[in-house]
Design an enzyme around this catalytic site. Structure first.
Site, PDB file in Angstrom:
ATOM      1  N   GLU A  91      61.011  17.428 -27.718  1.00 56.55           N
ATOM      2  CA  GLU A  91      61.193  15.989 -27.464  1.00 56.55           C
ATOM      3  C   GLU A  91      60.215  15.158 -28.272  1.00 56.55           C
ATOM      4  OE1 GLU A  91      60.803  15.322 -23.284  1.00 56.55           O
ATOM      5  OE2 GLU A  91      62.568  16.557 -22.832  1.00 56.55           O
ATOM      6  N   HIS A  96      53.154  20.754 -30.911  1.00 55.22           N
ATOM      7  CA  HIS A  96      52.330  20.961 -29.711  1.00 55.22           C
ATOM      8  C   HIS A  96      52.653  22.304 -29.094  1.00 55.22           C
ATOM      9  CE1 HIS A  96      56.018  18.765 -28.693  1.00 55.22           C
ATOM     10  NE2 HIS A  96      56.027  19.430 -27.545  1.00 55.22           N
ATOM     11  N   PHE A  97      51.629  22.926 -28.561  1.00 54.43           N
ATOM     12  CA  PHE A  97      51.774  24.200 -27.861  1.00 54.43           C
ATOM     13  C   PHE A  97      51.600  23.926 -26.372  1.00 54.43           C
ATOM     14  CE2 PHE A  97      51.550  27.435 -31.281  1.00 54.43           C
ATOM     15  CZ  PHE A  97      51.332  26.590 -32.354  1.00 54.43           C
TER      16      PHE A  97
END
Ligand code: AMP
Ligand code: ZN
Length: 134
Positions: A91, A96-97
């Site tokens: 999204e 990002h993790f």
């Protein structure tokens, strides 16, 4: 940095976040829509939408920071997830993790793991193709 990116705005302090860790290359903060208590996001400060857009040196710390946060939370069962592309459930277009604690069956990440039949010949051909391009 991308001016319209929500995570770049968090990095610049233009919108608030619950910061867990910060260094010159990495930021970690609590997810505002957690799947379980302690759901955290670990991001490179370098802006790029997908994993392959990020230079190696900007990714170097991400896994060790993820590990530190898991240890700090004292969690034993958890998933590390990194989505690339809308169809893959991404999204926010800044890599990002997710670190998602799995405290029980119903909380945390739910996974549908639909395996396919694998033809050995096709797998070998695929293997050679990938290796030749590495
Ligand atoms: P993804 O589906 O992998 O792109 O996940 C994006 C994640 O970012 C979701 O889990 C959101 O809850 C989270 N998120 C979006 N905006 C914020 C924010 N301002 N602060 C913290 N987490 C956020
Ligand atoms: Zn960004």
């Amino acid at each position: 940095m991308a001016s319209s990116c929500i995570f770049c705005k968090i990095i610049k302090g233009q919108i608030p976040s619950m910061k867990i860790f910060e260094s010159d290359k990495t930021l970690a903060f609590l997810d505002i829509g957690p799947l379980s208590k302690g759901h955290s996001l670990i991001i490179p400060k370098y802006h790029g939408a997908k994993l392959h857009d990020i230079p190696d040196d900007q990714l170097a710390e991400v896994l060790s920071v993820t590990k530190k946060i898991a240890i700090a939370q004292g969690i034993q069962d958890y998933n590390v997830l990194q989505n690339n592309g809308r169809i893959a459930h991404q999204e926010v277009d800044h890599v990002h993790f997710h670190l998602i604690p799995k405290p029980n069956e119903s909380e945390g990440l739910g996974i549908i793991w639909q395996t396919q039949d694998a033809d050995k010949g096709a797998l070998s051909k695929l293997l050679e193709d990938i290796k030749s391009k590495m």
